[in-house]
Write an enzyme that holds these catalytic residues in place. Structure first.
Site, PDB file in Angstrom:
ATOM      1  N   ARG A   1     -25.110 -47.910  11.771  1.00 12.47           N
ATOM      2  CA  ARG A   1     -24.587 -46.873  12.652  1.00 12.47           C
ATOM      3  C   ARG A   1     -25.149 -47.040  14.062  1.00 12.47           C
ATOM      4  NH1 ARG A   1     -20.740 -43.361  14.298  1.00 12.47           N
ATOM      5  NH2 ARG A   1     -21.525 -41.276  14.815  1.00 12.47           N
TER       6      ARG A   1
ATOM      7  N   THR B   1     -26.646 -26.617   8.664  1.00 19.32           N
ATOM      8  CA  THR B   1     -26.324 -25.374   7.974  1.00 19.32           C
ATOM      9  C   THR B   1     -27.281 -25.139   6.818  1.00 19.32           C
ATOM     10  OG1 THR B   1     -23.992 -25.623   8.519  1.00 19.32           O
ATOM     11  CG2 THR B   1     -24.529 -24.117   6.728  1.00 19.32           C
TER      12      THR B   1
ATOM     13  N   CYS C   1     -18.234 -28.465   5.217  1.00 20.08           N
ATOM     14  CA  CYS C   1     -18.590 -27.108   5.637  1.00 20.08           C
ATOM     15  C   CYS C   1     -18.062 -26.039   4.688  1.00 20.08           C
ATOM     16  CB  CYS C   1     -18.077 -26.851   7.057  1.00 20.08           C
ATOM     17  SG  CYS C   1     -18.863 -27.889   8.303  1.00 20.08           S
TER      18      CYS C   1
ATOM     19  N   ARG D   1     -15.711 -36.855   3.426  1.00 12.59           N
ATOM     20  CA  ARG D   1     -16.770 -36.125   2.732  1.00 12.59           C
ATOM     21  C   ARG D   1     -16.197 -34.941   1.959  1.00 12.59           C
ATOM     22  NH1 ARG D   1     -20.761 -34.591   7.470  1.00 12.59           N
ATOM     23  NH2 ARG D   1     -18.732 -34.115   8.389  1.00 12.59           N
TER      24      ARG D   1
END
Length: 436
Positions: A41, A134, A274, A345
Site C-alpha cells: 500500500r 468507530t 460501517c 469489505r
C-alpha cells in the site's frame, strides 16, 4: 504543554478509505506523515496512486514529498511510510485503523490496541493522540489510553492527551468528501477539546461540532449507522411483507414518500464496513452493562437475511417459469458492497452467491469495479471483471445486485427463458420479474 499546529507534525496511522483522504487534506496545510503497515500500500501511494479511488492521483501527487528533510523544509506535504522513525517526531497522532467484528460478531479492537502500542513507544510529553475509528463508548479512555500509558511511561492528561473525532467517510461518494462533511470533535480536557476542534476546523470546510466528552463523541458515531441499519431493516421487512401480498414495494414507498416527513429509506443488502458492523459495537457495550438491545440486534438479523431471501425468490421465479434449478447458470451483476466503488469489505452479495451454490447452481459474478485477487483472497471465489463481459443470454437468471452505472446501460429484459431480479430497483419494472 500543547504545541501550536505550525510547530507540529501530524501522523496519520492507517492509510485506508478514512486515513488517506484525511492525510491529503492535512498535508495541504501541515507537515503530515502517513503511516501504514502494508508495504504494498505504501509503495503504491508513494508512486501517486490510490487503489481505493478515494483520492484522485493528481491530488495525491500534489502533496507528496519524498523525505523528512523535504517535509520539514516545506512545513507541509505528505510523506508516506511503513517505518516508525518518520512519525516519531510528530506531536499529533490520528489513528484511522479498521474496527471489524469477528465471526461471532464480537468487536475486534486489536488494530486500535496495536496502533496504540506502537504510538506509546514513541509518545512524548505534550503529544495528542486522536482516534477516528468507530468504537463503543469508553474504548478511547478505558482501552486505548492505558496502552499508551503502559508503553510510554507517561501519565494521561498530565504528560499526554487524547481526543476522539469519528470518521464520516462515505466510500465512493465524490460529493460528500472528507472536508465537506461536518466533523464531531472531542478531547480529554476542555483545553484539549478546543485544541482538537481547532485542528479539524482548519481543514474541514463544513465546520465542526465539539462534543462535551470523548464518550459522547464515541456514542454519536456508533448510533449514526445503527440508526440507518434499523431504518433499512424496517423497509426490508416491508418488502418481504408486500411481496407476499403481491404489492410492489417501490410503488408503496413512492406513494408514502409524498408525505413531507417520510424518511426515504430503500430495501437492499446492507454490507460494508460501517452499517453492517457498527451496531454490533453498540450491542456489545449494552450487553456489558446488563441490557439486551432487542431492536438493534433484530435489525441486524433482518438485514443479514436479505441475501438468502433474494436467492430464494429467484429460485421460486425460475420454478414458476419451469426453468431447471440444479446445474442452471446464474449471473450476479456486482459484488462490491455499494455502487461505483471498489470496496468489497463485508459485502452481502456473497450471501446470495452461497445460497444459490447450495442448490447446485453454477454461479458467475461479474463486477468491473472489484479487484478479483482481493475477492478471491477474502471470499475464496473467482469473479469475472475487466473486458470479459458475460453473455447475458447464457444464463437462466440474472441478479442485478449492485447498481453500478455500467449496468444501467445494459439491455437487461425478462423473458420466458430467463428470470431477472433487480435488487436495487434501478431497471424499469416491466423489464424485471421481481425486485425488493
Amino acid at each position: 504543554m500543547l504545541k501550536s499546529f505550525a510547530e507540529s507534525k501530524i501522523a496519520i496511522v492507517g492509510l485506508g478509505y478514512v486515513g488517506l483522504p484525511l492525510a491529503v487534506a492535512f498535508a495541504e496545510k501541515f507537515a503530515t506523515v502517513g503511516y501504514d503497515i502494508d508495504p504494498k500500500r505504501v509503495d503504491q501511494l508513494q508512486k501517486g496512486h490510490d487503489r481505493t479511488l478515494e483520492v484522485e492521483d493528481e491530488d495525491l501527487k500534489k502533496v507528496l514529498v519524498k523525505t523528512v528533510v523535504e517535509l520539514e523544509d516545506k512545513n507541509k506535504g505528505l510523506l508516506v511510510s511503513d517505518a516508525i522513525i518518520p512519525i516519531s517526531s510528530c506531536s499529533i497522532y490520528i489513528v484511522t485503523v479498521p474496527t471489524p467484528t469477528d465471526k461471532h460478531n464480537k468487536p475486534v479492537l486489536t488494530p486500535m490496541l496495536k496502533a496504540s502500542e506502537m504510538i506509546g513507544k514513541i509518545l512524548k510529553k505534550g503529544d495528542v493522540v486522536i482516534y477516528e475509528s468507530t468504537v463503543y463508548p469508553g474504548v478511547t479512555e478505558e482501552e486505548c489510553v492505558p496502552v499508551l500509558e503502559k508503553f510510554s511511561g507517561l501519565k494521561f492528561n498530565e504528560d499526554f492527551f487524547a481526543g476522539y473525532s469519528p470518521e464520516r467517510i462515505n466510500p465512493g461518494d465524490k460529493e460528500h468528501t472528507v472536508t465537506k462533511i461536518l466533523k464531531v470533535t472531542s478531547g480529554s480536557t476542555p483545553e484539549v477539546a478546543e485544541y482538537v476542534d481547532q485542528l479539524y476546523k482548519s481543514v474541514i470546510t463544513a465546520g465542526t461540532h465539539k462534543a462535551s466528552s470523548i464518550k459522547v463523541a464515541e456514542a454519536a458515531k456508533v448510533i449514526e449507522n445503527s440508526q440507518r441499519d434499523i431504518n433499512i431493516a424496517f423497509v426490508n421487512e416491508l418488502s418481504k411483507i408486500f411481496n407476499l401480498l403481491g404489492i410492489d414495494t417501490q410503488e408503496v414507498l413512492e406513494a408514502a414518500g409524498t408525505k413531507w416527513n417520510f424518511l426515504p429509506f430503500k430495501p437492499g443488502l446492507v454490507g460494508g464496513h460501517c452499517i453492517g458492523v457498527d451496531p454490533f459495537y453498540l450491542a456489545q457495550k449494552a450487553q456489558e452493562v446488563g441490557y439486551h438491545p432487542e431492536i438493534i440486534l433484530a435489525g441486524r438479523r433482518l438485514n443479514d437475511s436479505m441475501g438468502k431471501h433474494v436467492a430464494t425468490e429467484v429460485i421460486k421465479h425460475m420454478m414458476r417459469k419451469d426453468l431447471k434449478v440444479i446445474d442452471s447458470k446464474v449471473l450476479i451483476l456486482g459484488f462490491t458492497f455499494k455502487e461505483d466503488c471498489p470496496d468489497v469489505r463485508n459485502t452481502r452479495v456473497i450471501d446470495i452467491y452461497k445460497e444459490l451454490k447450495s442448490f447446485d447452481m453454477e454461479v458467475d459474478v461479474y463486477d468491473p469495479w472489484a479487484d478479483s485477487k482481493e475477492v478471491e483472497h477474502e471470499y475464496g471465489i473467482t469473479i469475472i471483471n475487466g473486458n470479459n463481459k458475460p453473455v447475458l443470454e447464457d444464463y437462466s437468471a440474472i441478479i442485478l445486485a449492485v447498481a453500478h452505472k455500467e449496468f444501467k446501460s445494459w439491455s437487461i429484459k425478462k423473458s420466458e427463458k430467463q428470470v431477472i431480479f433487480d435488487v436495487k430497483s434501478v431497471l424499469p419494472k416491466k423489464d424485471v420479474d421481481c425486485r425488493l
